[in-house]
Design a protein around this motif. Structure first.
Motif, PDB file in Angstrom:
ATOM      1  N   GLU A 144      61.192 -57.837 -73.106  1.00 57.52           N
ATOM      2  CA  GLU A 144      60.549 -58.165 -71.835  1.00 57.52           C
ATOM      3  C   GLU A 144      60.484 -59.668 -71.556  1.00 57.52           C
ATOM      4  OE1 GLU A 144      57.399 -55.675 -69.924  1.00 57.52           O
ATOM      5  OE2 GLU A 144      56.151 -57.176 -70.933  1.00 57.52           O
ATOM      6  N   VAL A 145      60.849 -60.013 -70.333  1.00 58.05           N
ATOM      7  CA  VAL A 145      60.698 -61.370 -69.822  1.00 58.05           C
ATOM      8  C   VAL A 145      59.366 -61.437 -69.087  1.00 58.05           C
ATOM      9  CG1 VAL A 145      61.670 -63.176 -68.363  1.00 58.05           C
ATOM     10  CG2 VAL A 145      63.197 -61.580 -69.559  1.00 58.05           C
ATOM     11  N   LYS A 146      58.466 -62.257 -69.599  1.00 63.29           N
ATOM     12  CA  LYS A 146      57.114 -62.355 -69.037  1.00 63.29           C
ATOM     13  C   LYS A 146      56.651 -63.792 -69.181  1.00 63.29           C
ATOM     14  CE  LYS A 146      53.929 -60.099 -71.328  1.00 63.29           C
ATOM     15  NZ  LYS A 146      53.054 -58.991 -71.789  1.00 63.29           N
ATOM     16  N   ARG A 147      56.178 -64.366 -68.103  1.00 63.11           N
ATOM     17  CA  ARG A 147      55.801 -65.788 -68.147  1.00 63.11           C
ATOM     18  C   ARG A 147      54.475 -66.025 -68.865  1.00 63.11           C
ATOM     19  NH1 ARG A 147      59.079 -69.101 -65.528  1.00 63.11           N
ATOM     20  NH2 ARG A 147      60.391 -68.376 -63.794  1.00 63.11           N
ATOM     21  N   ARG A 148      53.504 -65.156 -68.652  1.00 57.76           N
ATOM     22  CA  ARG A 148      52.171 -65.381 -69.212  1.00 57.76           C
ATOM     23  C   ARG A 148      51.594 -64.070 -69.738  1.00 57.76           C
ATOM     24  NH1 ARG A 148      51.039 -68.508 -64.293  1.00 57.76           N
ATOM     25  NH2 ARG A 148      49.675 -66.826 -63.575  1.00 57.76           N
ATOM     26  N   THR A 149      50.645 -64.176 -70.655  1.00 60.11           N
ATOM     27  CA  THR A 149      49.859 -63.026 -71.062  1.00 60.11           C
ATOM     28  C   THR A 149      48.818 -62.742 -69.979  1.00 60.11           C
ATOM     29  OG1 THR A 149      48.196 -64.354 -72.205  1.00 60.11           O
ATOM     30  CG2 THR A 149      50.126 -63.664 -73.480  1.00 60.11           C
ATOM     31  N   SER A 150      48.114 -61.628 -70.135  1.00 62.39           N
ATOM     32  CA  SER A 150      47.114 -61.261 -69.125  1.00 62.39           C
ATOM     33  C   SER A 150      45.945 -62.243 -69.075  1.00 62.39           C
ATOM     34  CB  SER A 150      46.594 -59.850 -69.397  1.00 62.39           C
ATOM     35  OG  SER A 150      46.043 -59.776 -70.704  1.00 62.39           O
ATOM     36  N   ASP A 151      45.718 -62.991 -70.170  1.00 63.72           N
ATOM     37  CA  ASP A 151      44.630 -63.978 -70.155  1.00 63.72           C
ATOM     38  C   ASP A 151      45.108 -65.364 -69.734  1.00 63.72           C
ATOM     39  OD1 ASP A 151      46.005 -64.919 -72.345  1.00 63.72           O
ATOM     40  OD2 ASP A 151      44.410 -64.513 -73.797  1.00 63.72           O
ATOM     41  N   GLU A 173      50.583 -69.182 -71.743  1.00 62.80           N
ATOM     42  CA  GLU A 173      52.003 -69.312 -71.449  1.00 62.80           C
ATOM     43  C   GLU A 173      52.841 -68.721 -72.589  1.00 62.80           C
ATOM     44  OE1 GLU A 173      53.420 -70.417 -68.705  1.00 62.80           O
ATOM     45  OE2 GLU A 173      51.510 -70.872 -67.753  1.00 62.80           O
ATOM     46  N   LEU A 174      53.923 -68.058 -72.211  1.00 66.25           N
ATOM     47  CA  LEU A 174      54.770 -67.409 -73.202  1.00 66.25           C
ATOM     48  C   LEU A 174      56.159 -68.040 -73.340  1.00 66.25           C
ATOM     49  CD1 LEU A 174      53.919 -63.658 -72.558  1.00 66.25           C
ATOM     50  CD2 LEU A 174      53.364 -64.990 -74.593  1.00 66.25           C
ATOM     51  N   LEU A 175      56.665 -68.606 -72.273  1.00 64.43           N
ATOM     52  CA  LEU A 175      58.021 -69.147 -72.349  1.00 64.43           C
ATOM     53  C   LEU A 175      58.058 -70.541 -72.976  1.00 64.43           C
ATOM     54  CD1 LEU A 175      59.727 -68.028 -69.010  1.00 64.43           C
ATOM     55  CD2 LEU A 175      59.418 -66.793 -71.155  1.00 64.43           C
ATOM     56  N   GLY A 176      56.976 -71.273 -72.891  1.00 60.91           N
ATOM     57  CA  GLY A 176      56.962 -72.623 -73.445  1.00 60.91           C
ATOM     58  C   GLY A 176      58.001 -73.486 -72.755  1.00 60.91           C
ATOM     59  N   ASP A 177      58.810 -74.173 -73.561  1.00 55.71           N
ATOM     60  CA  ASP A 177      59.828 -75.041 -72.975  1.00 55.71           C
ATOM     61  C   ASP A 177      61.171 -74.328 -72.819  1.00 55.71           C
ATOM     62  OD1 ASP A 177      60.559 -74.837 -75.612  1.00 55.71           O
ATOM     63  OD2 ASP A 177      60.571 -77.002 -76.015  1.00 55.71           O
ATOM     64  N   ARG A 212      51.716 -60.640 -60.481  1.00 59.23           N
ATOM     65  CA  ARG A 212      51.143 -61.989 -60.430  1.00 59.23           C
ATOM     66  C   ARG A 212      50.144 -62.247 -61.554  1.00 59.23           C
ATOM     67  NH1 ARG A 212      46.139 -61.589 -58.055  1.00 59.23           N
ATOM     68  NH2 ARG A 212      45.710 -59.645 -56.922  1.00 59.23           N
ATOM     69  N   TRP A 213      49.507 -61.178 -62.090  1.00 57.14           N
ATOM     70  CA  TRP A 213      48.602 -61.388 -63.228  1.00 57.14           C
ATOM     71  C   TRP A 213      49.309 -62.086 -64.373  1.00 57.14           C
ATOM     72  CZ3 TRP A 213      46.415 -55.740 -63.956  1.00 57.14           C
ATOM     73  CH2 TRP A 213      45.596 -55.407 -62.870  1.00 57.14           C
ATOM     74  N   THR A 231      55.181 -59.615 -75.383  1.00 55.77           N
ATOM     75  CA  THR A 231      54.460 -60.727 -75.996  1.00 55.77           C
ATOM     76  C   THR A 231      54.820 -60.897 -77.470  1.00 55.77           C
ATOM     77  OG1 THR A 231      52.627 -60.419 -74.437  1.00 55.77           O
ATOM     78  CG2 THR A 231      52.160 -61.660 -76.451  1.00 55.77           C
ATOM     79  N   GLY A 232      54.958 -59.776 -78.190  1.00 57.41           N
ATOM     80  CA  GLY A 232      55.274 -59.849 -79.611  1.00 57.41           C
ATOM     81  C   GLY A 232      56.579 -60.561 -79.895  1.00 57.41           C
ATOM     82  N   LEU A 233      57.543 -60.427 -78.994  1.00 54.27           N
ATOM     83  CA  LEU A 233      58.824 -61.118 -79.147  1.00 54.27           C
ATOM     84  C   LEU A 233      58.734 -62.569 -78.694  1.00 54.27           C
ATOM     85  CD1 LEU A 233      61.294 -58.397 -77.799  1.00 54.27           C
ATOM     86  CD2 LEU A 233      60.647 -58.843 -80.165  1.00 54.27           C
ATOM     87  N   LEU A 234      58.094 -62.783 -77.562  1.00 56.40           N
ATOM     88  CA  LEU A 234      58.061 -64.121 -76.982  1.00 56.40           C
ATOM     89  C   LEU A 234      57.198 -65.098 -77.780  1.00 56.40           C
ATOM     90  CD1 LEU A 234      57.852 -63.043 -73.242  1.00 56.40           C
ATOM     91  CD2 LEU A 234      59.805 -64.149 -74.366  1.00 56.40           C
ATOM     92  N   ARG A 235      56.265 -64.580 -78.549  1.00 51.93           N
ATOM     93  CA  ARG A 235      55.422 -65.454 -79.370  1.00 51.93           C
ATOM     94  C   ARG A 235      56.090 -65.860 -80.680  1.00 51.93           C
ATOM     95  NH1 ARG A 235      49.394 -62.805 -78.549  1.00 51.93           N
ATOM     96  NH2 ARG A 235      48.731 -64.216 -76.871  1.00 51.93           N
ATOM     97  N   ARG A 236      57.149 -65.172 -81.054  1.00 46.85           N
ATOM     98  CA  ARG A 236      57.855 -65.509 -82.286  1.00 46.85           C
ATOM     99  C   ARG A 236      58.640 -66.801 -82.113  1.00 46.85           C
ATOM    100  NH1 ARG A 236      58.559 -62.422 -87.185  1.00 46.85           N
ATOM    101  NH2 ARG A 236      56.753 -61.030 -87.175  1.00 46.85           N
TER     102      ARG A 236
END
Length: 245
Positions: A19-26, A29-33, A57-58, A209-214
């Motif tokens: 999944e491509v997701k810019r932010r978590t629900s809280d 930021e997930l993409l960083g740089d 938008r969330w 999120t689990g992938l994007l945080r790695r």
């Protein structure tokens, strides 16, 4: 009807919708740089069979994000948002989606049925999200849909801890409903948990999120592969009925 999305997922060596997701629900930021193009390329390099793009938008999403990802890949794409109308389905298709999220908890059953019919008529795979046994058993035309158990609470904007046991508890009902592709979605961060869900009988997973945080996506994927290999029974020797040693 043949679903490109379903065929890609169930036929994959790693049946993970990435999944491509810019932010978590809280709001974290997930993409960083990283650019969107870099994330998509990394997912493709690790054998993602399908992608999910969060346009809600969330989570910092937008229709422009879906269009951007669609221009970067030929993989089937799920649009994750609260689509509630035929116009929204048509818009999703025009932006490049192959599948579209329909959230059972937010739709009257009659409305869900109309949207499933319309999605299929447009060539979209309905990705119907459920959180209760009743919802799982009442998915319209389930044999032509992906049915996904959401491990988080959409009414709380998916904040708080995931309840992975929900996927375990609902799998039998999801299968009885008739889908060829039961999926466990949201809150799957640990590769060992991901492997266990597939071993229990899910045809695919949706992980964001689990992938994007790695730091390194490959590390997650290789750990996932190791857990799956360890869980698989050893091959049986022909004609003996006994496992090899």
């Amino acid at each position: 009807m043949t679903s490109r999305f379903v065929e890609a997922l169930v036929g994959a060596d790693r049946p993970v919708v990435m999944e491509v997701k810019r932010r978590t629900s809280d709001g974290s930021e997930l993409l960083g740089d990283r650019t969107v193009a870099q994330v998509v390329a990394a997912f493709e390099a690790e054998g993602a069979p399908c992608l999910s793009v969060v346009t809600g938008r969330w989570f910092g999403g937008s229709e422009a994000l879906l269009a951007e990802v669609a221009a970067l890949t030929t993989l089937p794409i799920l649009r994750k948002d609260f689509v509630t109308s035929g116009a929204g389905l048509a818009r999703s298709r025009d932006l490049g989606a192959s599948a579209v999220l329909l959230t059972s908890a937010l739709l009257a059953h009659s409305t869900l049925g109309r949207l499933v019919d319309r999605a299929l008529a447009l060539g979209l795979t309905p990705f119907v999200e459920v959180v209760t046994e009743e919802e799982a058993l009442r998915v319209p035309r389930a044999g032509e849909c992906v049915v996904a158990v959401n491990n988080k609470d959409i009414r709380a904007r998916e904040r708080g801890a995931a309840e992975l046991e929900r996927s375990g508890n609902l799998l039998a009902a999801v299968r009885r409903g008739g889908t060829p592709c039961p999926v466990s979605a949201s809150g799957i961060e640990d590769p060992s948990d991901a492997a266990k869900l597939l071993q229990r009988g899910y045809a695919g997973l949706l992980v964001g999120t689990g992938l994007l945080r790695r730091v390194t996506l490959r590390d997650w994927c290789q750990e996932f592969d190791r857990h799956r290999a360890a869980a698989d029974p050893p091959p049986r020797q022909p004609g003996t009925g006994q496992a090899s040693t």
